[in-house]
Design a protein around this motif. Structure first.
Motif, PDB file in Angstrom:
ATOM      1  N   GLU A  54       0.832  -1.201   0.000  1.00  0.00           N
ATOM      2  CA  GLU A  54       0.000   0.000   0.000  1.00  0.00           C
ATOM      3  C   GLU A  54       0.874   1.260   0.000  1.00  0.00           C
ATOM      4  N   ARG A  58       2.251   1.622  -3.415  1.00  0.00           N
ATOM      5  CA  ARG A  58       1.211   2.054  -4.364  1.00  0.00           C
ATOM      6  C   ARG A  58       1.029   3.576  -4.288  1.00  0.00           C
ATOM      7  N   GLN A  63      -9.176  -4.928  -1.213  1.00  0.00           N
ATOM      8  CA  GLN A  63      -9.177  -4.862  -2.670  1.00  0.00           C
ATOM      9  C   GLN A  63      -7.753  -4.681  -3.176  1.00  0.00           C
ATOM     10  N   THR A  64      -7.508  -5.195  -4.347  1.00  0.00           N
ATOM     11  CA  THR A  64      -6.237  -4.904  -5.000  1.00  0.00           C
ATOM     12  C   THR A  64      -6.432  -3.597  -5.741  1.00  0.00           C
ATOM     13  N   ARG A  65      -5.777  -2.577  -5.262  1.00  0.00           N
ATOM     14  CA  ARG A  65      -5.963  -1.273  -5.900  1.00  0.00           C
ATOM     15  C   ARG A  65      -4.974  -1.133  -7.046  1.00  0.00           C
ATOM     16  N   LYS A  66      -5.484  -0.594  -8.127  1.00  0.00           N
ATOM     17  CA  LYS A  66      -4.650  -0.484  -9.332  1.00  0.00           C
ATOM     18  C   LYS A  66      -3.463   0.451  -9.105  1.00  0.00           C
TER      19      LYS A  66
END
Lengths: 559, 179
Positions: free
Chosen positions: A285, A288, B173-176
Motif C-alpha cells: 500500500e 502504491r 481490494q487490490t488497488r490499481k
C-alpha cells in the motif's frame, strides 16, 4: 501528485449524492438547522456574514493545473470571480449560494476534488510542506504519508463527531515548514538507527484561545503502526476530551489536564490492543501511494544557468524578485518559484479567476502541471528550470503575481476577518492593507529583511497570530474593534508563542505601531540579524517601551 | 411499540428504555412490564435479580457516553441486548464505546443506538458495530425511516477498517497502480 483510482472517485461521487440529498431535505424543511449544521460543516460549508462560505480541500496543498482551472470556473460561475487561499492550504469561496453547493461539489468531483472534512469536529485536511519533494533539506517525502492519513481519516466512522476539530500535519524535512508543533497531532518523519522509517509523534499543539505547543508522545512509531497509533490517540481523545465547553474541548486541553505522561499511558494501553491489527500498513500500500510522488523526469542541467545569471545582473526588478521569490531546488538547474498573493491593497491569499487560470497556464508550461499552496497563503511552482525563471517572472508580473516580497514585511498572513467571517471580533484585511501601504518602499522592505506579521480577527487564530514575529489579534472592546499586539512568536523548528506587549490599539494606529517596532529593531540589530533574532537577544521590553512612548508622543501632538 | 432499524430493515420493537433521574432509589424503582433496557447503574445495583431476565432476553443494559464498557465485560455472554445512549447526535463517544464492545470485548449480541439517533448518522453507527438503531419516538414517520434505509449504503467501499469490515480498503481490494 496523487491520482484517484476507481475507489477514490467512487467515494467523492457518493459524497456528492449524499450531500445533494441532505441539502434537499434541509431546504424542504425535513432537516432542522441544528441537524444540518454538522453535515454542511463536514462539507466545508459555513453560513457567514453575507452568504455561505465554502471551503474546498486542497490535500496537503497539492493542486494540478486542471483543478486550478476548475477553481477559476467555480469562482466565475458561482462566486464573484475570486477565491481565498487559507492558512491551512485550502481554498475558500465567500459568496456561493447554498442551493448551488451540491452542484459545485459535483463539478469538483470531476477533477478529483471535494470539500470533505474541511470544517466540523472531525479530522481536518492534512497539511504539510509546500516544498515537499523538491527541498534540499528533505529527509523523507511527506506526501505519500499525507495521502495515507487522508484516506484513513476520510469518513472514519468512529471519529466523525469528536469533541472538537482535529488537525494533523506531517513534516519530512530538517526545517519544519508544516508547523507541526501547533497541530493536534504533529508527525515528524524519521529514520531509526537501522534506517527504518517511522514517526516522532507530537500531540496537543494548537493555537486558538489557548495556544499550546505540542509535546512529544512517542519518539519513534514505525511506519507500519502509524495509523493504529493515531487511532489510539483519537480514541482516547474521543472518549475523554471535554464536551461540556467548546472552548476547552481540543485535545491540547485534555493533554494538559492529564499531563503528557498520563495521556501517553492511556494511548499506549489502547495502542497495545491495536498494534498489529488490520490498520497495520503494508509495504504494497505504501508503495502504491508513493508511486504517485516519484520525481518527474527532469533534464540534466548545469547547477548554474549562464543566461539566468546574466538576466539577474541585467535587470534590477527581476533580481529583486528572484532574491525573494525564487528558492533553491534539490535538483541542479531547477528552482522553486513562490507566486505572491500579497499585492498591496489585495486581501492576503485572495486570487481572481483570471489569476487562477494564469497560474494553471504557468504550471503547465513551466512546472510539470502542478501547483502547491503554502500556509503563508502564497502559491508555489515547485519545479521550474532556471533558464525559464525570467519568462515565468514576466508572465507572473503581468498577472499581478510577482510582488517581490516573500518572507518580507508585506507578506502578511491574515484571516478573512470581520469583513467576511461571522466569528471575527475585528477586521483583518484592512489592517494588513494599511501596513502594506505604509511599507511600500522596496529598498526599505529589503533592508528590514525577513519578518512575519500574522493577523487574526479573533482568538480562533486562523491568522496564526501567536506564531508571527509580530502578531496582531482583533479584539472587541465595548463593541469597538481593537488590536492586541504580540512580539517574538515564531514557526518552524524554533516555534514559539509571542508575548503581548501591552494594551491594545485602534485600527488607525496599527501602521504606526509596526513602524515603532521596526525602528526599534533597526536600531538594536546586529549585522545579519533578523527581526526575530533581535527580539530574542534583547527581549520584548525595548520594543514595548518604544511603541507606547511613541504612541504617547502622537497623542500629545494631536492635542 | 416503536419503529427501529435492525439488520438493515424496519422492525416494530417492544423494548422499553428505562431512564432514571439523578438521586432516584435504584433498588426501589419499579420496572415497567415487558422487555426493558435499564441503565448501567441500575444493572449494577440489581444485577443478581436481573441476570435471569438478561439471559432470557427480556432485560438489556444501556451505557451512557461517560460509562466504561469494560464494566460489562463479565456480562457480555449473558446480555442479549446492550444499548449506547447518544444524548446529542453530535456527541460521538458512543462510536468508540460500540467499537470497544465489539472489537475489544467481543460482544456478539444486539447493539443498539438510542437517544438522539438521526438518519444522517446511520452509516457511521453501523460501521461501528450497531446492528439496531432506535431514533427517538416520533422523530421519523415509518415512510421516512423506510427512505432512510438507503443511507446505510451511502459509501460502498470505505477506506478504513471498522467493526463492520475490519480490513481497510488496501487489504480488501487490490488497488490499481498509478497510471
Amino acid at each position: 501528485m496523487y491520482q484517484y483510482d476507481e475507489y477514490d472517485q467512487r467515494i467523492v461521487d457518493e459524497r456528492v449524492a449524499q450531500f445533494r440529498d441532505q441539502t434537499r431535505r434541509y431546504l424542504a424543511g425535513e432537516l432542522s438547522e441544528d441537524e444540518f449544521r454538522p453535515l454542511r460543516l463536514q462539507n466545508g460549508l459555513y453560513i457567514q456574514r453575507h452568504a455561505p462560505m465554502l471551503r474546498i480541500a486542497v490535500p496537503y496543498g497539492n493542486l494540478r493545473a486542471k483543478q486550478v482551472r476548475m477553481l477559476a470556473h467555480i469562482a466565475r460561475t458561482y462566486d464573484r470571480g475570486y477565491g481565498h487561499f487559507t492558512t491551512r492550504q485550502n481554498l475558500q469561496f465567500n459568496w456561493p449560494k447554498l442551493e448551488d453547493v451540491p452542484e459545485i461539489l459535483a463539478q469538483l468531483a470531476t477533477v478529483q476534488m471535494h470539500a470533505i472534512q474541511t470544517s466540523g469536529n472531525c479530522i481536518r485536511n492534512v497539511t504539510s510542506d509546500p516544498f515537499a519533494g523538491v527541498a534540499g533539506d528533505e529527509q523523507i517525502d511527506p506526501r505519500p504519508w499525507c495521502e495515507i492519513v487522508r484516506q484513513w481519516s476520510t469518513f472514519h466512522p468512529e471519529f466523525a463527531y469528536l469533541p472538537r476539530k482535529f488537525k494533523i500535519a506531517v513534516n519530512g524535512a530538517t526545517d519544519d515548514r508544516a508547523v507541526i508543533q501547533v497541530h493536534d497531532i504533529g508527525l515528524d518523519l524519521k529514520r531509526d538507527a537501522s534506517g527504518n522509517i517511522g514517526f516522532r509523534v507530537l500531540v496537543g499543539g494548537g493555537l486558538g484561545r489557548t495556544p499550546i505547543l505540542g509535546e512529544e508522545i512517542a519518539a519513534f512509531v514505525p511506519w507500519q503502526d502509524i495509523l493504529s497509533y493515531c487511532e489510539a490517540v483519537l480514541r482516547v481523545y474521543n472518549l475523554h476530551g471535554r464536551r461540556d465547553n467548546a472552548y476547552k474541548a481540543r485535545i491540547k486541553i485534555l493533554v494538559k489536564a492529564l499531563g503528557i505522561d498520563a495521556f501517553r499511558a492511556q494511548v499506549e494501553a489502547e495502542f497495545a490492543h491495536l498494534k498489529g491489527g488490520p490498520a497495520t500498513l503494508t509495504e504494497a500500500e505504501v508503495a502504491r501511494v508513493a508511486r504517485h510522488f516519484v520525481d518527474p523526469v527532469r533534464e540534466t542541467l548545469p547547477a548554474e544557468n549562464a543566461a539566468y545569471a546574466a538576466q539577474l545582473a541585467g535587470n534590477k526588478a527581476f533580481a529583486a524578485w528572484a532574491r525573494r521569490n525564487v528558492r533553491a531546488h534539490k535538483f541542479a538547474g531547477y528552482a522553486s518559484v513562490v507566486l505572491s498573493l500579497k499585492q498591496t491593497g489585495i486581501a492576503p491569499g485572495d486570487i481572481t479567476a483570471d489569476q487562477l487560470d494564469h497560474v494553471a497556464d504557468l504550471a503547465e508550461r513551466y512546472s510539470f502541471g502542478e501547483v502547491r499552496v503554502t500556509h503563508e497563503q502564497n502559491l508555489v511552482l515547485a519545479d521550474v528550470r532556471q533558464s525559464e525563471l525570467f519568462a515565468v517572472w514576466e508572465s507572473a508580473r503581468d498577472a499581478g503575481l510577482a510582488t517581490p516580497n516573500i518572507g518580507l514585511l508585506t507578506d502578511i498572513i491574515a484571516c478573512p476577518g470581520g469583513d467576511f467571517c461571522a466569528l471575527a471580533n475585528a477586521k483583518s484585511i484592512p489592517i494588513a492593507n494599511a501596513i502594506q501601504a505604509r511599507f511600500d518602499d522596496l529598498d526599505y522592505l529589503h533592508d528590514i529583511g525577513e519578518i512575519e506579521i500574522n493577523i487574526s480577527g479573533c482568538m480562533n487564530a486562523c491568522g496564526h497570530h501567536h506564531v508571527g514575529h509580530i502578531g496582531v489579534l482583533g479584539v472587541d472592546k465595548n463593541g469597538e474593534e481593537w488590536y492586541q499586539v504580540t512580539v517574538g512568536g515564531d514557526q518552524g523548528n524554533d516555534t514559539a508563542l509571542g508575548k503581548v506587549i501591552g494594551p491594545s490599539f485602534a485600527a488607525a494606529e496599527m501602521p504606526d505601531v509596526v513602524s515603532s517596532l521596526i525602528r526599534t529593531y533597526t536600531e538594536h540589530r546586529h549585522p545579519d540579524e533578523r527581526f526575530i533574532d533581535t527580539v530574542r537577544r534583547v527581549g520584548v521590553e525595548p520594543f514595548k517601551t518604544r511603541v507606547y512612548a511613541e504612541r504617547e508622543q502622537r497623542k500629545q501632538a494631536h492635542v | 411499540m416503536s419503529d427501529i432499524i435492525k439488520h438493515g430493515t424496519l422492525h416494530t420493537d417492544d423494548w422499553t428504555v428505562v431512564r432514571v433521574v439523578e438521586g432516584e432509589d435504584l433498588a426501589a424503582l419499579e420496572l415497567p412490564a415487558g422487555r426493558v433496557i435499564v441503565p448501567l447503574a441500575l444493572w449494577l445495583a440489581r444485577r443478581d435479580s436481573l441476570l435471569a431476565g438478561a439471559e432470557a432476553g427480556v432485560v438489556g443494559v444501556w451505557l451512557a457516553g461517560t460509562e466504561d464498557p469494560a464494566t460489562l465485560a463479565g456480562d457480555l455472554l449473558r446480555l442479549q441486548l446492550i444499548a449506547v445512549d447518544f444524548p446529542k447526535f453530535a456527541d460521538g463517544r458512543g462510536y468508540s464505546i460500540a467499537t470497544l464492545l465489539r472489537a475489544r470485548f467481543g460482544y456478539a449480541g444486539e447493539l443498539r443506538a438510542i437517544g438522539d439517533v438521526l438518519r444522517d448518522q446511520f452509516f457511521f453507527y453501523t460501521r461501528c458495530g450497531f446492528d439496531s438503531l432506535q431514533p427517538k419516538e416520533g422523530k421519523y414517520s415509518r415512510a421516512q425511516l423506510e427512505a432512510a434505509l438507503a443511507s446505510l449504503k451511502d459509501f460502498s467501499e470505505p477506506y478504513q477498517g471498522a467493526v463492520d469490515r475490519a480490513e481497510p480498503l488496501f487489504r480488501r481490494q487490490t488497488r490499481k497502480e498509478a497510471a
